[in-house]
Scaffold this motif. Structure first.
Motif, PDB file in Angstrom:
ATOM      1  N   ILE A   2       0.841  -1.186   0.106  1.00 37.89           N
ATOM      2  CA  ILE A   2      -0.173   0.105   0.104  1.00 37.89           C
ATOM      3  C   ILE A   2       0.908   1.229   0.128  1.00 37.89           C
ATOM      4  CG2 ILE A   2      -1.862   1.478   1.368  1.00 37.89           C
ATOM      5  CD1 ILE A   2      -2.639  -1.464   2.453  1.00 37.89           C
ATOM      6  N   PHE A   3       0.561   2.323  -0.994  1.00 46.19           N
ATOM      7  CA  PHE A   3       1.324   3.547  -1.022  1.00 46.19           C
ATOM      8  C   PHE A   3       0.370   4.540  -1.490  1.00 46.19           C
ATOM      9  CE2 PHE A   3       3.821   6.642  -2.879  1.00 46.19           C
ATOM     10  CZ  PHE A   3       5.039   6.920  -2.072  1.00 46.19           C
ATOM     11  N   ARG A   4       0.205   5.523  -0.762  1.00 43.33           N
ATOM     12  CA  ARG A   4      -0.552   6.781  -1.122  1.00 43.33           C
ATOM     13  C   ARG A   4      -0.069   7.875  -0.621  1.00 43.33           C
ATOM     14  NH1 ARG A   4      -2.847   3.080  -3.304  1.00 43.33           N
ATOM     15  NH2 ARG A   4      -4.896   2.477  -3.479  1.00 43.33           N
ATOM     16  N   GLN A   5       0.089   9.024  -1.396  1.00 38.19           N
ATOM     17  CA  GLN A   5       0.382  10.287  -1.025  1.00 38.19           C
ATOM     18  C   GLN A   5      -0.803  11.120  -0.753  1.00 38.19           C
ATOM     19  OE1 GLN A   5       1.525  13.243  -4.342  1.00 38.19           O
ATOM     20  NE2 GLN A   5       3.469  13.346  -3.267  1.00 38.19           N
ATOM     21  N   ILE A   6      -0.774  11.859   0.321  1.00 40.82           N
ATOM     22  CA  ILE A   6      -1.923  12.767   0.628  1.00 40.82           C
ATOM     23  C   ILE A   6      -1.313  14.041   0.913  1.00 40.82           C
ATOM     24  CG2 ILE A   6      -3.529  13.242   2.631  1.00 40.82           C
ATOM     25  CD1 ILE A   6      -2.099   9.793   2.642  1.00 40.82           C
ATOM     26  N   VAL A   7      -2.084  15.016   0.189  1.00 38.56           N
ATOM     27  CA  VAL A   7      -1.239  16.309  -0.111  1.00 38.56           C
ATOM     28  C   VAL A   7      -2.295  17.390   0.746  1.00 38.56           C
ATOM     29  CG1 VAL A   7      -0.812  18.144  -1.552  1.00 38.56           C
ATOM     30  CG2 VAL A   7      -0.103  15.871  -2.174  1.00 38.56           C
ATOM     31  N   HIS A   8      -1.488  18.232   1.646  1.00 41.68           N
ATOM     32  CA  HIS A   8      -2.478  19.442   1.973  1.00 41.68           C
ATOM     33  C   HIS A   8      -2.027  20.428   0.930  1.00 41.68           C
ATOM     34  CE1 HIS A   8      -3.387  22.730   4.695  1.00 41.68           C
ATOM     35  NE2 HIS A   8      -3.514  21.953   5.490  1.00 41.68           N
ATOM     36  N   GLU A   9      -3.223  20.864   0.295  1.00 38.65           N
ATOM     37  CA  GLU A   9      -3.140  21.642  -0.888  1.00 38.65           C
ATOM     38  C   GLU A   9      -2.634  23.012  -0.484  1.00 38.65           C
ATOM     39  OE1 GLU A   9      -3.022  20.544  -3.838  1.00 38.65           O
ATOM     40  OE2 GLU A   9      -4.032  18.923  -3.775  1.00 38.65           O
ATOM     41  N   ASP A  10      -3.336  23.579   0.525  1.00 37.27           N
ATOM     42  CA  ASP A  10      -3.037  25.030   0.913  1.00 37.27           C
ATOM     43  C   ASP A  10      -1.781  25.066   1.284  1.00 37.27           C
ATOM     44  OD1 ASP A  10      -4.283  27.705   1.555  1.00 37.27           O
ATOM     45  OD2 ASP A  10      -3.223  27.243   3.707  1.00 37.27           O
ATOM     46  N   LEU A  11      -0.869  24.160   1.962  1.00 35.98           N
ATOM     47  CA  LEU A  11       0.504  24.481   2.316  1.00 35.98           C
ATOM     48  C   LEU A  11       1.303  23.763   1.408  1.00 35.98           C
ATOM     49  CD1 LEU A  11       0.140  23.807   6.118  1.00 35.98           C
ATOM     50  CD2 LEU A  11       0.288  26.174   4.969  1.00 35.98           C
ATOM     51  N   GLY A  12       1.040  22.851   0.347  1.00 30.93           N
ATOM     52  CA  GLY A  12       1.833  22.124  -0.544  1.00 30.93           C
ATOM     53  C   GLY A  12       2.628  21.079   0.334  1.00 30.93           C
ATOM     54  N   CYS A  13       1.951  20.541   1.267  1.00 30.20           N
ATOM     55  CA  CYS A  13       2.744  19.437   2.389  1.00 30.20           C
ATOM     56  C   CYS A  13       2.149  18.085   1.804  1.00 30.20           C
ATOM     57  CB  CYS A  13       2.534  19.743   3.624  1.00 30.20           C
ATOM     58  SG  CYS A  13       3.008  21.150   4.371  1.00 30.20           S
ATOM     59  N   ALA A  14       3.173  17.060   1.714  1.00 25.30           N
ATOM     60  CA  ALA A  14       2.753  15.649   1.220  1.00 25.30           C
ATOM     61  C   ALA A  14       3.123  14.889   2.361  1.00 25.30           C
ATOM     62  CB  ALA A  14       3.484  15.497   0.205  1.00 25.30           C
ATOM     63  N   SER A  15       2.066  14.020   2.747  1.00 23.24           N
ATOM     64  CA  SER A  15       2.567  12.941   3.653  1.00 23.24           C
ATOM     65  C   SER A  15       2.109  11.618   3.055  1.00 23.24           C
ATOM     66  CB  SER A  15       1.499  13.141   4.998  1.00 23.24           C
ATOM     67  OG  SER A  15       0.218  13.347   4.357  1.00 23.24           O
ATOM     68  N   TYR A  16       2.335  10.577   3.758  1.00 24.04           N
ATOM     69  CA  TYR A  16       2.441   9.369   3.021  1.00 24.04           C
ATOM     70  C   TYR A  16       1.868   8.198   3.962  1.00 24.04           C
ATOM     71  CZ  TYR A  16       5.160  11.640  -0.589  1.00 24.04           C
ATOM     72  OH  TYR A  16       5.632  12.453  -1.410  1.00 24.04           O
ATOM     73  N   LEU A  17       0.881   7.259   3.454  1.00 28.16           N
ATOM     74  CA  LEU A  17       0.470   6.102   3.987  1.00 28.16           C
ATOM     75  C   LEU A  17       1.153   4.934   3.241  1.00 28.16           C
ATOM     76  CD1 LEU A  17      -1.687   4.746   6.043  1.00 28.16           C
ATOM     77  CD2 LEU A  17      -3.132   4.423   3.911  1.00 28.16           C
ATOM     78  N   VAL A  18       2.111   4.060   4.087  1.00 26.85           N
ATOM     79  CA  VAL A  18       2.573   2.965   3.573  1.00 26.85           C
ATOM     80  C   VAL A  18       2.391   1.626   4.399  1.00 26.85           C
ATOM     81  CG1 VAL A  18       4.914   2.229   2.883  1.00 26.85           C
ATOM     82  CG2 VAL A  18       4.466   4.678   2.930  1.00 26.85           C
ATOM     83  N   GLY A  19       2.008   0.621   3.675  1.00 28.19           N
ATOM     84  CA  GLY A  19       2.007  -0.532   4.446  1.00 28.19           C
ATOM     85  C   GLY A  19       1.667  -1.733   3.402  1.00 28.19           C
ATOM     86  N   ASP A  20       1.217  -2.925   4.296  1.00 26.59           N
ATOM     87  CA  ASP A  20       1.155  -4.050   3.604  1.00 26.59           C
ATOM     88  C   ASP A  20      -0.386  -4.599   3.783  1.00 26.59           C
ATOM     89  OD1 ASP A  20       1.150  -6.775   3.017  1.00 26.59           O
ATOM     90  OD2 ASP A  20       3.166  -7.091   3.251  1.00 26.59           O
TER      91      ASP A  20
END
Length: 464
Positions: A2-20
């Motif tokens: 599992i790999f997903r990028q989640i973006v906070h559009e106002d700040l341009g910050c990217a976070s990630y969900l990683v797993g199996d």
């Protein structure tokens, strides 16, 4: 995997969900304050968020690690040098976290901050080499991170150079680069791209700062175009290092009368509607900062005095509440309330409104002889080319009337697009300028595109 990028559009910050998915376990890297999206993704994919990983103590946004840990029971991991004041498991360079068949490997990459760590991702079922690296605030698509938010800028740039060439660029060419920020974030420079990812090979070939192999020249380039340091970055770092917080302060709905009382007590009114709506009619004394465009929170941090209460006015109450959430993401929790019913309720009660004259660049050119022009971009932009005769003060420095401006005469504010000039025009109104004029729907680039002359600074010496 599992790999997903989640973006906070106002700040341009990217976070990630990683797993199996098979193992039913996942980790979140650099969570934003609003954690509901991670929880929803985890439910949808049938995994438990067991770990929260931080690349560093963030300076541009409030982390959601406390809220996520409270919601899931996850363990928070951060590099030993971060030394936070909350329960966590520290790690060192080379540490690995196993998530079923997924392995997350810590790569210590100081520069942006001394504790900064990137995370290489290995899918053991497919091979031993990292297929991706979460570069956090070290390597971006098209740029590198700024080095001046923790230590002296030259020391930070030298550490950044060694982290890039000694660690990240030793990864396989095919390794995907997934950064912690996209274009527009205050943690990077003007070269940051809006693309969500890249590869080591592509960045090596096309990222201008990576092509500089001389450390001294790299330092000069990395420190030569730094934007002003945001006013609240130290407070955000301390909040992210401090005891875990689980709740976001509640926001109260205020009637128009209660808003007036809040203003009488010193609160600042921030209008979060579009600049066009603001120009047409707004609460007298309000500051324009549209929440419908990226960068609302960053700009708000510049105009909101620390400790001063804010009242947010939107098209309706929900509009303002969304803006309050964006404010909380940058550590601004001094929101005294939002206007119940939005601007509609204010006008329904026939309360007084103010307006701003709105013109385009062609009108500015036609009326230039009768206008004072204030360029509100950063100084380097003004020096590179500005409307002839324009004075300069960046919008975030308009705490007092700029020297040389006559408040009794019209003052046209101009930037690159009309966004910063909207904020600036509203600030000039608060400073007593009788006729602030908002140059909208374009800016200095539009002036240049028409072929009209620009001045540079220092002015060229006349030829003899």
């Amino acid at each position: 995997m599992i790999f997903r990028q989640i973006v906070h559009e106002d700040l341009g910050c990217a976070s990630y969900l990683v797993g199996d998915e098979g193992a039913g376990v996942a980790a979140v890297v650099d969570p934003k304050l609003d954690v509901e999206e991670y929880l929803a993704l985890a439910r949808y994919m049938g995994v438990r968020i067991a770990h929260v990983l931080e690349t560093h103590n963030h300076a541009d946004h409030v982390s959601g690690h406390g809220r996520l840990a409270a919601a899931t029971g996850a363990t928070i991991h951060v590099h030993r040098d971060a030394a936070p004041d909350y329960e966590h498991e520290p790690f060192d360079d080379g540490w690995e976290l196993e998530l079923g068949s997924v392995r997350v490997r810590a790569l210590h990459t100081p520069g942006h901050r001394p504790e900064h760590t990137a995370f290489a991702l290995v899918e053991t079922a497919r091979g031993p080499e990292p297929w991706a690296v979460l570069t956090g605030d070290t390597l971006f698509v098209g740029d590198v991170a700024r080095p001046d938010l923790a230590i002296e800028k030259e020391d930070g740039a030298r550490a950044m150079f060694r982290s890039l060439h000694g660690t990240l660029l030793t990864l396989p060419d095919s390794c995907e680069v997934w950064p912690g920020h996209l274009g527009g974030s205050l943690c990077g420079g003007p070269g940051m791209d809006m693309k969500v990812s890249s590869t080591i090979a592509y960045e090596r070939a096309h990222n201008p700062l990576l092509s500089e192999r001389d450390e001294d020249r790299f330092v000069a380039l990395a420190t030569g175009t730094l934007a002003p340091q945001p006013p609240n970055f130290r407070a955000i770092v301390e909040r992210n290092r401090g005891p875990l917080t689980h709740a976001v302060p509640a926001v109260v709905a205020l009637t128009p009368h209660a808003l007036e009382q809040a203003v009488a007590g010193g609160a600042l009114v921030v209008d979060v509607r579009t600049d066009r709506e603001f120009d047409e009619a707004h609460v007298p004394g309000a500051v324009c900062n549209p929440a419908v465009r990226a960068g609302f929170g960053t700009k708000l941090a510049w105009v909101a005095e620390r400790g001063r209460e804010l009242v947010l006015v939107g098209r309706d109450e929900d509009d303002a509440r969304r803006a309050a959430q964006l404010a909380a993401a940058v550590g601004i929790v001094s929101v005294a309330g939002v206007l119940a019913g939005g601007m509609t309720s204010w006008r329904h009660e026939r309360r007084p409104t103010a307006s701003l004259r709105r013109i385009d660049v062609a009108t500015l050119h036609a009326e230039l002889d009768g206008m004072q022009v204030l360029d509100v971009r950063e100084r380097a932009d003004w020096e590179a080319g500005h409307v002839p005769g324009a004075l300069h003060t960046a919008y975030h420095d308009l705490g007092e009337l700029p020297a040389g401006l006559d408040p009794a005469r019209p003052v046209a504010t101009i930037c690159a697009s009309g966004q910063r000039s909207a904020i600036a025009a509203s600030l000039l109104a608060r400073l007593g300028v009788a006729e602030p004029v908002h140059v909208a729907d374009g800016g200095v680039g539009t002036w240049r595109d028409h072929g009209w002359p620009l001045e540079t600074f220092p002015a060229p010496t006349p030829s003899r």
